[in-house]
Structure formats: structure tokens, C-alpha cells
Design a protein around this motif. Structure first.
Motif, PDB file in Angstrom:
ATOM      1  N   ARG A 255       5.982  -4.275  34.899  1.00  0.00           N
ATOM      2  CA  ARG A 255       6.884  -5.004  34.013  1.00  0.00           C
ATOM      3  C   ARG A 255       8.309  -4.502  34.199  1.00  0.00           C
ATOM      4  N   ALA A 256       9.283  -5.359  33.921  1.00  0.00           N
ATOM      5  CA  ALA A 256      10.684  -4.926  33.946  1.00  0.00           C
ATOM      6  C   ALA A 256      11.041  -4.361  32.576  1.00  0.00           C
ATOM      7  N   SER A 257      11.731  -3.238  32.563  1.00  0.00           N
ATOM      8  CA  SER A 257      12.207  -2.635  31.316  1.00  0.00           C
ATOM      9  C   SER A 257      13.696  -2.892  31.195  1.00  0.00           C
ATOM     10  N   ILE A 258      14.055  -3.864  30.358  1.00  0.00           N
ATOM     11  CA  ILE A 258      15.455  -4.204  30.115  1.00  0.00           C
ATOM     12  C   ILE A 258      15.857  -3.504  28.829  1.00  0.00           C
ATOM     13  N   VAL A 259      16.837  -2.609  28.928  1.00  0.00           N
ATOM     14  CA  VAL A 259      17.205  -1.755  27.807  1.00  0.00           C
ATOM     15  C   VAL A 259      18.584  -2.151  27.293  1.00  0.00           C
ATOM     16  N   LEU A 260      18.630  -2.500  26.004  1.00  0.00           N
ATOM     17  CA  LEU A 260      19.909  -2.833  25.377  1.00  0.00           C
ATOM     18  C   LEU A 260      20.563  -1.554  24.882  1.00  0.00           C
TER      19      LEU A 260
ATOM     20  N   ARG B 243      17.439   1.202  23.297  1.00  0.00           N
ATOM     21  CA  ARG B 243      17.449   2.498  23.961  1.00  0.00           C
ATOM     22  C   ARG B 243      16.508   3.489  23.286  1.00  0.00           C
ATOM     23  N   LYS B 244      16.394   3.450  21.953  1.00  0.00           N
ATOM     24  CA  LYS B 244      15.482   4.371  21.259  1.00  0.00           C
ATOM     25  C   LYS B 244      14.026   4.070  21.613  1.00  0.00           C
ATOM     26  N   THR B 245      13.697   2.786  21.760  1.00  0.00           N
ATOM     27  CA  THR B 245      12.332   2.429  22.169  1.00  0.00           C
ATOM     28  C   THR B 245      12.075   2.948  23.579  1.00  0.00           C
ATOM     29  N   TRP B 246      13.059   2.754  24.480  1.00  0.00           N
ATOM     30  CA  TRP B 246      12.936   3.300  25.841  1.00  0.00           C
ATOM     31  C   TRP B 246      12.691   4.808  25.768  1.00  0.00           C
ATOM     32  N   ASP B 247      13.505   5.511  24.964  1.00  0.00           N
ATOM     33  CA  ASP B 247      13.381   6.966  24.865  1.00  0.00           C
ATOM     34  C   ASP B 247      12.003   7.371  24.354  1.00  0.00           C
ATOM     35  N   SER B 248      11.441   6.594  23.426  1.00  0.00           N
ATOM     36  CA  SER B 248      10.129   6.948  22.870  1.00  0.00           C
ATOM     37  C   SER B 248       9.019   6.768  23.911  1.00  0.00           C
TER      38      SER B 248
ATOM     39  N   THR C 288       1.516  -8.517  28.343  1.00  0.00           N
ATOM     40  CA  THR C 288       2.863  -8.353  28.911  1.00  0.00           C
ATOM     41  C   THR C 288       2.900  -8.094  30.409  1.00  0.00           C
ATOM     42  N   MET C 289       1.759  -7.856  31.049  1.00  0.00           N
ATOM     43  CA  MET C 289       1.762  -7.519  32.480  1.00  0.00           C
ATOM     44  C   MET C 289       2.472  -8.608  33.287  1.00  0.00           C
TER      45      MET C 289
ATOM     46  N   LEU D 243       7.169   0.789  31.986  1.00  0.00           N
ATOM     47  CA  LEU D 243       5.747   0.466  31.980  1.00  0.00           C
ATOM     48  C   LEU D 243       5.409  -0.232  33.297  1.00  0.00           C
ATOM     49  N   PRO D 244       4.372   0.188  33.982  1.00  0.00           N
ATOM     50  CA  PRO D 244       4.043  -0.377  35.296  1.00  0.00           C
ATOM     51  C   PRO D 244       3.841  -1.898  35.246  1.00  0.00           C
TER      52      PRO D 244
END
Length: 174
Positions: A61-66, A48-53, A39-40, A58-59
Motif C-alpha cells: 500500500r502507499a502511505s500518504i502522510v499529511l 503524521r502521528k498515525t504514521w509515527d504510531s 486496503t491491500m 504497510l506492505p
């Protein structure tokens, strides 16, 4: 720009369980290493729950949160209100960041996999040799729609957990 590939990346138990709604049931250092390699330089679409966990971006990479919450905001996260918006944001991110890889990853959890799998070209699966109980599962991989193109031998992690890597490719209808 060449075609962008959309893939799901997931670790699931043999009974398709992916976690308990807050975290995984296992820690496999070799899986984390593979996840980073694959994924790099790419956008990750997650709930959002995955983001919270994870608790942070993650360095590399873009973190797109639904999220359905219009007021939600976290440093390092890019908010999207639908899977389609997340894919659009990921596409623009790849164009604007000069990434060599042209791939967007559906990153979990269960609801995001259910929404995003229809858009995917590949599934990168780590199958963990466990059978935990949970309602949080990865969708069934339909052999009419998906072809297994890679399967590693069963390995044992540094933590003593058996697992194997599998890759599926969507079967294109002619």
C-alpha cells in the motif's frame, strides 16, 4: 480509468474513541486481518502521528502522510500538505501502479478523519465494545448522510475483546 472510491477505515470504541493520540487502546488480530484484506493494493492517507504510531509503510500500500512540516521526510512515506493533495497523489498512485482496486483510504487519526470524511463514499468501521476516555474520537456518523449497509454479529477476538464490523455508504442526494 473508472471512478475512484474514497473510503474511511477505522476502529473505534462504542463512544467513538479511536486512541490516545499515540496508539489504539486495543489490539484485535481479526481487525488487522480485515484491514489488510480491505486496503491491500490501495493508498492510505494518514496524519503524521498515525504514521509515527505505525513506524513504517504497510506492505502493498502507499502511505500518504499529511503534514504541515515542509522538511518532514521518512523512507516509504509520500508527503502531502492537504487532504486534496493526498487524494490527488493517491489517484496518481493507483493509475501508475496498476492496482485492480480503485480505492483510496482515509486512515486516521482524528484530524484526518474530520478533513477527509466529506470526500468518502464508504466507512468501514470496527466497533469495539469498550468505553475508554480520550479526546481522540471519530466524527459522528450522521444517519441523514450515511446508510448502514452491513453489520456483522458481535464477535469475540482472540484477545478476548468484543467487536463487530459495520459498513456505511454515503447517501447521495438526488
Amino acid at each position: 480509468m473508472s471512478k475512484i472510491t474514497i473510503s474511511a477505515i477505522v476502529a473505534s470504541a462504542k463512544n467513538r474513541v479511536i486512541g490516545d493520540g499515540e496508539q489504539l487502546f486495543w489490539k484485535i488480530s481479526e481487525d488487522f486481518k480485515r484491514l489488510k484484506e480491505i486496503t491491500m493494493g490501495c493508498p492510505l492517507i494518514m496524519g503524521r502521528k498515525t504514521w509515527d504510531s505505525i513506524g513504517k509503510p504497510l506492505p502493498g500500500r502507499a502511505s500518504i502522510v499529511l503534514t504541515r512540516n515542509p522538511k518532514w521526510h521518512k523512507n516509504g512515506a509520500i508527503k502531502a500538505s492537504s487532504i486534496e493533495e493526498g487524494i490527488s497523489i493517491g489517484t496518481n498512485w493507483l493509475k501508475n501502479n496498476g492496482s485492480l482496486k480503485k480505492e483510496i483510504f482515509i486512515f486516521g487519526g482524528m484530524d484526518i478523519y474530520n478533513l477527509g470524511l466529506v470526500y468518502c463514499d464508504y466507512i468501514y468501521l470496527t466497533e469495539v465494545d469498550m468505553y475508554p476516555e480520550s479526546k481522540y474520537v471519530f466524527p459522528i456518523i450522521d444517519p441523514i448522510k450515511w446508510k448502514l449497509i452491513f453489520q456483522s454479529k458481535t464477535m469475540k477476538s482472540n484477545e478476548g475483546i468484543k467487536y463487530k464490523f459495520l459498513t456505511y455508504k454515503k447517501i447521495t442526494q438526488k
